[in-house]
Write an enzyme that holds these catalytic residues in place. Structure first.
Site, PDB file in Angstrom:
ATOM      1  N   LYS A  60      -8.756   6.061 -19.143  1.00  0.00           N
ATOM      2  CA  LYS A  60      -9.063   6.584 -20.462  1.00  0.00           C
ATOM      3  C   LYS A  60      -7.824   6.503 -21.372  1.00  0.00           C
ATOM      4  CE  LYS A  60     -12.964   7.047 -18.486  1.00  0.00           C
ATOM      5  NZ  LYS A  60     -13.008   7.769 -17.267  1.00  0.00           N
ATOM      6  N   TYR A  91     -17.091  15.838 -15.638  1.00  0.00           N
ATOM      7  CA  TYR A  91     -17.542  14.453 -15.551  1.00  0.00           C
ATOM      8  C   TYR A  91     -18.570  14.342 -14.412  1.00  0.00           C
ATOM      9  CZ  TYR A  91     -17.489   9.593 -14.141  1.00  0.00           C
ATOM     10  OH  TYR A  91     -17.874   8.341 -13.758  1.00  0.00           O
ATOM     11  N   ASP A 118      -8.033  18.717 -14.528  1.00  0.00           N
ATOM     12  CA  ASP A 118      -8.300  17.347 -14.959  1.00  0.00           C
ATOM     13  C   ASP A 118      -7.884  17.262 -16.427  1.00  0.00           C
ATOM     14  OD1 ASP A 118      -9.413  14.970 -15.934  1.00  0.00           O
ATOM     15  OD2 ASP A 118     -11.065  15.030 -14.481  1.00  0.00           O
ATOM     16  N   ARG A 169       0.859  -1.204   0.000  1.00  0.00           N
ATOM     17  CA  ARG A 169       0.000   0.000   0.000  1.00  0.00           C
ATOM     18  C   ARG A 169       0.888   1.245   0.000  1.00  0.00           C
ATOM     19  NH1 ARG A 169      -1.281   1.853   4.542  1.00  0.00           N
ATOM     20  NH2 ARG A 169      -2.006  -0.068   5.513  1.00  0.00           N
TER      21      ARG A 169
HETATM   22  C1  LIG Z   1     -12.759  13.721 -17.172  1.00  0.00           C
HETATM   23  C2  LIG Z   1     -12.876  12.614 -16.165  1.00  0.00           C
HETATM   24  N1  LIG Z   1     -12.326  12.754 -14.955  1.00  0.00           N
HETATM   25  C3  LIG Z   1     -12.407  11.777 -14.020  1.00  0.00           C
HETATM   26  C4  LIG Z   1     -13.092  10.600 -14.250  1.00  0.00           C
HETATM   27  C5  LIG Z   1     -13.197   9.565 -13.174  1.00  0.00           C
HETATM   28  O1  LIG Z   1     -12.315   8.519 -13.426  1.00  0.00           O
HETATM   29  P1  LIG Z   1     -12.589   6.980 -13.054  1.00  0.00           P
HETATM   30  O2  LIG Z   1     -13.806   6.539 -13.802  1.00  0.00           O
HETATM   31  O3  LIG Z   1     -11.325   6.313 -13.466  1.00  0.00           O
HETATM   32  O4  LIG Z   1     -12.811   6.929 -11.568  1.00  0.00           O
HETATM   33  C6  LIG Z   1     -13.685  10.409 -15.511  1.00  0.00           C
HETATM   34  C7  LIG Z   1     -14.417   9.156 -15.815  1.00  0.00           C
HETATM   35  O5  LIG Z   1     -15.152   9.061 -16.751  1.00  0.00           O
HETATM   36  C8  LIG Z   1     -13.562  11.439 -16.490  1.00  0.00           C
HETATM   37  O6  LIG Z   1     -14.121  11.318 -17.705  1.00  0.00           O
END
Ligand SMILES: Cc1ncc(COP(=O)(O)O)c(C=O)c1O
Length: 391
Positions: free
Chosen positions: A209, A112, A184, A59
């Site tokens: 992604k 998101y 992000d 961890r």
């Molecule tokens: C722009 C963006 N940020 C964060 C996330 C969250 O990531 P995760 O699904 O890996 O938890 C997503 C998921 O679709 C996303 O599209």
């Protein structure tokens, strides 16, 4: 792509070289050129406290995860990279590191849905306040900042409306107020956009992604160039425990090696798809930062190498018509997520962004989102044309 800077004192390397080599030192025991999957929880100590190579418990640290974390830091031009079990786990760790009860965050009016849910349903329960701003509008960001604001959160390009925020301009506004800027960078990836170099304090990724790139792993990342913040985030990563496992770290590390070539092809294919959609009689609006008519086009051209693989568009006939197009697509697989080599289609209002219903982040009902993959572009165009129909 300009050279990536590094902190090791050695000559800067090109992005493609960094993607393949950073963190990927040959295994010291066997010479294996790819870091092995250290599928292990604990490590033999040579006497109490006598750690071989610094590892005691996976961890806290694991060699496969370390390889990925070094690679992530190098790709984003930061000093510290941290890998998590998912993008939301990374976001959760970041928020609990940066914020205390009574603090305030500015969040974007397009993000998101899971990020919005984290603020709306989870973070707000521990006394953290947030307000929504159109982060493409610098004056609106400035107006949303209060004396309690500790962070400004930006997604650019945003999910699902492909809004563009001027990272350098927002960084100035946030820093003038003593707040951190979080970007992000999931939609762009570090190949297309380098937020730390533009003034961001922390970069967030859903590695699920483009970083992973093959729809076979869920993961998240935080990268910062601030050593003290990096230590604080690493402390919380271990204290909270939502780390990326060794196999997941290995899959992402593997995916990253082809990130530059994949992103180039995603961007080329998406440009062709966006151009076709703008000409289609049933399409009422195309949201793609590569189109000259996109309101963020000039800023995107300034801060991104290319415009990426994500497109959203609206169709005549409202929600049912949009759902029907999604259902008729064949090569574009109907599914959530994005950033894999295979093309995906979805209806954000009923799928990825259902949690924004009734909020300032609610998405249009006639919106369709595409993750344009790296298949033969003519096949992608033909599939969308048949899904849209000619009537
Ligand atoms: C722009 C963006 N940020 C964060 C996330 C969250 O990531 P995760 O699904 O890996 O938890 C997503 C998921 O679709 C996303 O599209």
């Amino acid at each position: 792509m300009s050279d990536t800077h590094n902190h090791s004192g050695s000559a800067p390397r090109g992005f493609e070289t960094t993607a393949i080599h950073a963190g990927n030192t040959a295994d010291p025991v066997t010479g294996a050129v790819v870091p092995p999957i250290y599928q292990v929880s604990t490590y033999k100590q040579d006497g109490v406290g006598g750690l071989r190579g610094g590892y005691e418990y996976s961890r806290s640290a694991n060699p496969t995860r370390t390889a990925l974390e070094e690679n992530l830091a190098a790709l984003e031009g930061g000093r510290r990279g941290l890998a998590f079990a998912s993008g939301l786990a990374a976001e959760d760790c970041l928020l609990r590191t940066l914020l205390s009860p009574g603090d305030h965050v500015v969040i974007p009016n397009d993000a998101y849905g899971g990020t919005f849910r984290l603020f709306d349903k989870v973070v707000s329960r521990w006394g953290v306040e947030w307000s929504v701003a159109d982060t493409a509008d610098i004056a609106a960001v400035r107006a949303a900042i209060t004396p309690k604001t500790k962070a400004v959160w930006v997604e650019t390009p945003s999910n699902p409306l492909l809004g563009i925020t001027d990272i350098a301009a927002v960084a100035q506004v946030a820093h003038a107020a003593g707040a951190k800027l979080v970007v992000d960078n999931t939609f762009a990836s570090p190949y297309l956009q380098q937020p730390l170099a533009l003034g961001a304090d922390v970069v967030v990724h859903s590695m699920t992604k483009y970083m992973g790139g093959h729809s076979d792993v869920v993961g998240g990342a935080l990268i910062t160039d601030d050593p003290a913040l990096g230590d604080d985030l690493a402390y919380h990563q271990n204290a909270m425990g939502a780390v990326a496992g060794p196999f997941d770290s290995w899959l992402v590390l593997r995916g990253i090696k082809t990130l530059p070539v994949r992103m180039d092809r995603h961007s080329e294919n998406a440009t062709r798809v966006a151009e076709m959609l703008t000409r289609h009689p049933r399409v009422t609006q195309v949201l793609y930062p590569g189109l000259p008519e996109h309101p963020g086009h000039e800023i995107a051209a300034k801060q991104m190498k290319a415009f990426g693989g994500m497109i959203s568009f609206r169709v005549e006939g409202g929600e049912e018509a949009a759902v029907e197009v999604c259902n008729r697509a064949k090569l574009f697989t109907l599914g959530e997520s994005l950033g894999g080599v295979e093309s995906l289609i979805e209806h954000p209002g009923r799928m990825t962004h259902a949690s924004t219903a009734g909020s300032a982040l609610e998405v249009p009902a006639d919106l369709i989102r595409l993750s344009v993959g790296i298949e033969s572009v003519d096949d992608l165009l033909a599939d969308l044309q048949q899904a849209l129909g000619t009537d």
